[in-house]
Design a protein around this motif. Structure first.
Motif, PDB file in Angstrom:
ATOM      1  N   VAL A  18      49.053  -9.041  22.568  1.00 21.99           N
ATOM      2  CA  VAL A  18      48.844  -8.125  21.448  1.00 21.99           C
ATOM      3  C   VAL A  18      50.201  -7.747  20.858  1.00 21.99           C
ATOM      4  O   VAL A  18      51.140  -7.424  21.600  1.00 21.99           O
ATOM      5  N   TYR A  19      50.301  -7.789  19.531  1.00 25.43           N
ATOM      6  CA  TYR A  19      51.507  -7.365  18.832  1.00 25.43           C
ATOM      7  C   TYR A  19      51.094  -6.412  17.719  1.00 25.43           C
ATOM      8  O   TYR A  19      50.303  -6.771  16.839  1.00 25.43           O
ATOM      9  N   VAL A  20      51.630  -5.205  17.752  1.00 20.30           N
ATOM     10  CA  VAL A  20      51.296  -4.218  16.720  1.00 20.30           C
ATOM     11  C   VAL A  20      52.485  -3.289  16.529  1.00 20.30           C
ATOM     12  O   VAL A  20      53.039  -2.751  17.487  1.00 20.30           O
ATOM     13  N   ASN A  21      52.905  -3.143  15.284  1.00 24.15           N
ATOM     14  CA  ASN A  21      53.973  -2.190  14.973  1.00 24.15           C
ATOM     15  C   ASN A  21      53.635  -1.350  13.752  1.00 24.15           C
ATOM     16  O   ASN A  21      54.522  -0.765  13.128  1.00 24.15           O
ATOM     17  N   ILE A  22      52.356  -1.308  13.382  1.00 31.52           N
ATOM     18  CA  ILE A  22      51.921  -0.456  12.276  1.00 31.52           C
ATOM     19  C   ILE A  22      51.448   0.886  12.839  1.00 31.52           C
ATOM     20  O   ILE A  22      51.169   1.013  14.034  1.00 31.52           O
ATOM     21  N   GLN A  23      51.374   1.875  11.968  1.00 27.03           N
ATOM     22  CA  GLN A  23      50.903   3.188  12.381  1.00 27.03           C
ATOM     23  C   GLN A  23      49.392   3.164  12.556  1.00 27.03           C
ATOM     24  O   GLN A  23      48.655   2.714  11.672  1.00 27.03           O
ATOM     25  N   GLY A  24      48.906   3.616  13.702  1.00 28.25           N
ATOM     26  CA  GLY A  24      47.477   3.679  13.931  1.00 28.25           C
ATOM     27  C   GLY A  24      46.804   4.683  13.015  1.00 28.25           C
ATOM     28  O   GLY A  24      47.385   5.715  12.667  1.00 28.25           O
ATOM     29  N   LYS A  25      45.582   4.378  12.605  1.00 29.26           N
ATOM     30  CA  LYS A  25      44.820   5.280  11.736  1.00 29.26           C
ATOM     31  C   LYS A  25      43.829   6.105  12.560  1.00 29.26           C
ATOM     32  O   LYS A  25      43.588   5.822  13.727  1.00 29.26           O
ATOM     33  N   TYR A  26      43.272   7.115  11.934  1.00 33.82           N
ATOM     34  CA  TYR A  26      42.259   7.966  12.535  1.00 33.82           C
ATOM     35  C   TYR A  26      42.770   8.620  13.824  1.00 33.82           C
ATOM     36  O   TYR A  26      42.004   8.867  14.754  1.00 33.82           O
ATOM     37  N   LYS A  27      44.082   8.871  13.870  1.00 29.40           N
ATOM     38  CA  LYS A  27      44.741   9.499  15.023  1.00 29.40           C
ATOM     39  C   LYS A  27      44.512   8.722  16.316  1.00 29.40           C
ATOM     40  O   LYS A  27      44.507   9.294  17.406  1.00 29.40           O
ATOM     41  N   HIS A  28      44.324   7.403  16.164  1.00 28.11           N
ATOM     42  CA  HIS A  28      44.146   6.572  17.352  1.00 28.11           C
ATOM     43  C   HIS A  28      45.506   6.095  17.846  1.00 28.11           C
ATOM     44  O   HIS A  28      46.509   6.165  17.135  1.00 28.11           O
ATOM     45  N   ILE A  29      45.522   5.607  19.069  1.00 31.88           N
ATOM     46  CA  ILE A  29      46.752   5.150  19.686  1.00 31.88           C
ATOM     47  C   ILE A  29      46.801   3.628  19.672  1.00 31.88           C
ATOM     48  O   ILE A  29      45.759   2.968  19.822  1.00 31.88           O
ATOM     49  N   ASN A  30      47.980   3.087  19.457  1.00 32.93           N
ATOM     50  CA  ASN A  30      48.138   1.644  19.472  1.00 32.93           C
ATOM     51  C   ASN A  30      48.131   1.114  20.909  1.00 32.93           C
ATOM     52  O   ASN A  30      48.513   1.827  21.841  1.00 32.93           O
ATOM     53  N   PRO A  31      47.736  -0.129  21.102  1.00 33.97           N
ATOM     54  CA  PRO A  31      47.780  -0.708  22.446  1.00 33.97           C
ATOM     55  C   PRO A  31      49.221  -0.965  22.882  1.00 33.97           C
ATOM     56  O   PRO A  31      50.113  -1.113  22.047  1.00 33.97           O
ATOM     57  N   LEU A  32      49.431  -0.991  24.191  1.00 37.59           N
ATOM     58  CA  LEU A  32      50.706  -1.487  24.686  1.00 37.59           C
ATOM     59  C   LEU A  32      50.789  -2.969  24.377  1.00 37.59           C
ATOM     60  O   LEU A  32      49.789  -3.688  24.432  1.00 37.59           O
ATOM     61  N   MET A  33      51.972  -3.442  24.021  1.00 35.28           N
ATOM     62  CA  MET A  33      52.142  -4.856  23.691  1.00 35.28           C
ATOM     63  C   MET A  33      52.366  -5.636  24.981  1.00 35.28           C
ATOM     64  O   MET A  33      53.450  -5.616  25.558  1.00 35.28           O
ATOM     65  N   ILE A  34      51.308  -6.296  25.432  1.00 29.31           N
ATOM     66  CA  ILE A  34      51.310  -6.986  26.716  1.00 29.31           C
ATOM     67  C   ILE A  34      51.110  -8.474  26.490  1.00 29.31           C
ATOM     68  O   ILE A  34      50.189  -8.891  25.779  1.00 29.31           O
ATOM     69  N   ASN A  35      51.965  -9.280  27.107  1.00 30.14           N
ATOM     70  CA  ASN A  35      51.850 -10.734  27.051  1.00 30.14           C
ATOM     71  C   ASN A  35      51.205 -11.263  28.317  1.00 30.14           C
ATOM     72  O   ASN A  35      51.410 -10.734  29.399  1.00 30.14           O
ATOM     73  N   SER A  36      50.446 -12.333  28.193  1.00 30.80           N
ATOM     74  CA  SER A  36      49.926 -13.022  29.363  1.00 30.80           C
ATOM     75  C   SER A  36      50.897 -14.087  29.856  1.00 30.80           C
ATOM     76  O   SER A  36      50.704 -14.663  30.914  1.00 30.80           O
TER      77      SER A  36
END
Length: 378
Positions: free
Chosen positions: A351-369
Motif C-alpha cells: 500500500v502506498y498513500v500520501n494524500i490526506q484522508g477524508k471523513y477524518k479517517h486514518i491512512n493505512p501504514l505503508m507496508i510492503n510484502s
C-alpha cells in the motif's frame, strides 16, 4: 434492496475485533492487544475461493423488512446518529444515500446493512451480536455479548442457525423469540468498497460492500464454521495477519490487505474503539479501485491518486483498459501523489498513500510484502 443497481450486488461485512487473552508476541509490525475474526471461504465459492475474509455477505430483503420496526426503537434511524453532510466536493455513498421507501422498505440503509452484517456473522461463525429489549445498550465502551443464560441451549441455537441460513427472514423471528435486537449501535461505519470491473467473480459478480467495525470488550468468542461457505475460522491481530499473509499461510484480497494495514495504526482495542466511535458520524468514502496493468504486475488505483481517472468506468460498459509497458518500479518512481495498492502476485501486495484522508479517517501504514522501496518521494 436497491434493484436499480444492476451492476453491483449490495453487501455488508464486519470487522469484528475482540480483546486478546494476553498481549500478543511482538511482530516486526508491532504488537496489538486485540484480534479480528477471519473466515476462510470454501474452494467452491464463486467469488474469491479459499480466501480469508471478514464475516459478511449479500443483503437480503429480510434485512430491510418492516418487521424490524416492531422490535427496534421507534425513533429516526432506529436510534442511530445522523451522519454529517459530506465535505465539499464529496457525496454520501449511494449505498447509504439511496432512499429505500420508493424501493419498498421503510428501513434506512444504515440500519438494514448493519442487520445484514450481524445476521451473516451469526450464519457464518455462530456469533450473535444482540442486546436485550429494544436497545441500544447502555454505556459507550466496547460491546458485550449476551450472557449465556439469555441464550437457548446449544442444540436449539444450532437449529436456529440452520433456519436463518435457509431463510434470512428467520433472523427477526429468532430476535423476537429471545426478546432481543441486533446490536446495530455497536457497528461503526468504516469504509465502502466496490469490486473493480476486471475483478468480478463467477458470472460477472461485483459487490458494493459496506464495511463496519465492532469492538468487543471480551475475549474472542467461540466460533464454528458453517462448512458450506466457510471452512475455517481464525482470530488474528492485524500485525499477525500481515505476517501470515506475507508467509503465504493465508491470503486475502486487496481491500482486506488495505484495511489490515490501516488497523496496524492501533495497538490497543481501547484506541481502536475510541477512534471508530469519535468518527462514527463522519461517514466514509465510496471507493472503486481501477486497475493499471504494468509489464511486471498491477497497480490498483484508488480515488485521490494522480493516475485515478476523472471519470472511472463504474459499469464496465466503456471497456476502458489502463496499461503500460513500463515496470511497476518505473511507474512508481515517476509518480508523486499516491493512493494505490501495488500487486506483484496474490501474496505480494504493498500500500502506498500520501494524500490526506477524508471523513477524518486514518491512512493505512505503508507496508510492503517484499523488499521493494518506492518511498523516496513519500
Amino acid at each position: 434492496m436497491n434493484s436499480r443497481l444492476r451492476h453491483w450486488r449490495e453487501a455488508a461485512t464486519l470487522l469484528l475485533a475482540a480483546r486478546s487473552p494476553a498481549r500478543l508476541p511482538r511482530s516486526p509490525l508491532g504488537a496489538a492487544d486485540y484480534q479480528l475474526l477471519l473466515l476462510q471461504r470454501s474452494s467452491r465459492s464463486g467469488f474469491m475461493p479459499t480466501a480469508h475474509v471478514f464475516p459478511g455477505g449479500l443483503v437480503e430483503a429480510a434485512d430491510f423488512s418492516a418487521d424490524w420496526l416492531g422490535l427496534l426503537p421507534n425513533s429516526p434511524r432506529c436510534g442511530l446518529g445522523l451522519v454529517k453532510p459530506p465535505p465539499p466536493g464529496g457525496s454520501r455513498a449511494p449505498l447509504f444515500a439511496t432512499d429505500r421507501e420508493p424501493l419498498g422498505s421503510p428501513l434506512p440503509g444504515e440500519v438494514a446493512f448493519r442487520i445484514c452484517a450481524i445476521r451473516e456473522t451469526f450464519e457464518e461463525a455462530g456469533i450473535l451480536l444482540l442486546v436485550p429489549g429494544r436497545g441500544p445498550a447502555a454505556g459507550d465502551g466496547p460491546a458485550q455479548l449476551l450472557p449465556a443464560e439469555r441464550l437457548p441451549p446449544a442444540a436449539e441455537l444450532s437449529e436456529w442457525r440452520r433456519r436463518v441460513q435457509a431463510d434470512p427472514a428467520c433472523f427477526v423471528q429468532l430476535c423476537r423469540h429471545l426478546g432481543c435486537v441486533p446490536n446495530i449501535w455497536a457497528l461503526q461505519e468504516w469504509s465502502n468498497w466496490l469490486t473493480p470491473v476486471d475483478r468480478a467473480g463467477r458470472g460477472g459478480r461485483r459487490y458494493d460492500t459496506a464495511f463496519f467495525l465492532c469492538c468487543l470488550e471480551e475475549r474472542p468468542p467461540h466460533t464454528s464454521q458453517d462448512d458450506r461457505e466457510v471452512t475455517a475460522c481464525l482470530w488474528t491481530s492485524p500485525p499477525e495477519a500481515i505476517e501470515r499473509f506475507k508467509s503465504q499461510e493465508i491470503w486475502f484480497g486487496p481491500p482486506q490487505f488495505y484495511e489490515f494495514c490501516r488497523l496496524c495504526n492501533f495497538s490497543s482495542l481501547h484506541e481502536l474503539h475510541k477512534f471508530s466511535s469519535d468518527r462514527a458520524l463522519e461517514g466514509c468514502e465510496h471507493w472503486m479501485p481501477v486497475m493499471l496493468s504494468a509489464s511486471d504486475g498491477y497497480i490498483e488505483l484508488l480515488p485521490g491518486d494522480e493516475l485515478y481517472p476523472e471519470d472511472p468506468d463504474y459499469t464496465g460498459e466503456k471497456k476502458i483498459v489502463m496499461s503500460t509497458d513500463k515496470k511497476v518500479e518505473d511507474v512508481m518512481k515517476e509518480g508523486s501523489v499516491f493512493h494505490r495498492i501495488v500487486i506483484k502476485n496474490i501474496n505480494n501486495l504493498a500500500v502506498y498513500v500520501n494524500i490526506q484522508g477524508k471523513y477524518k479517517h486514518i491512512n493505512p501504514l505503508m507496508i510492503n510484502s517484499d523488499c521493494s522501496d518506492y518511498n523516496s518521494k513519500l
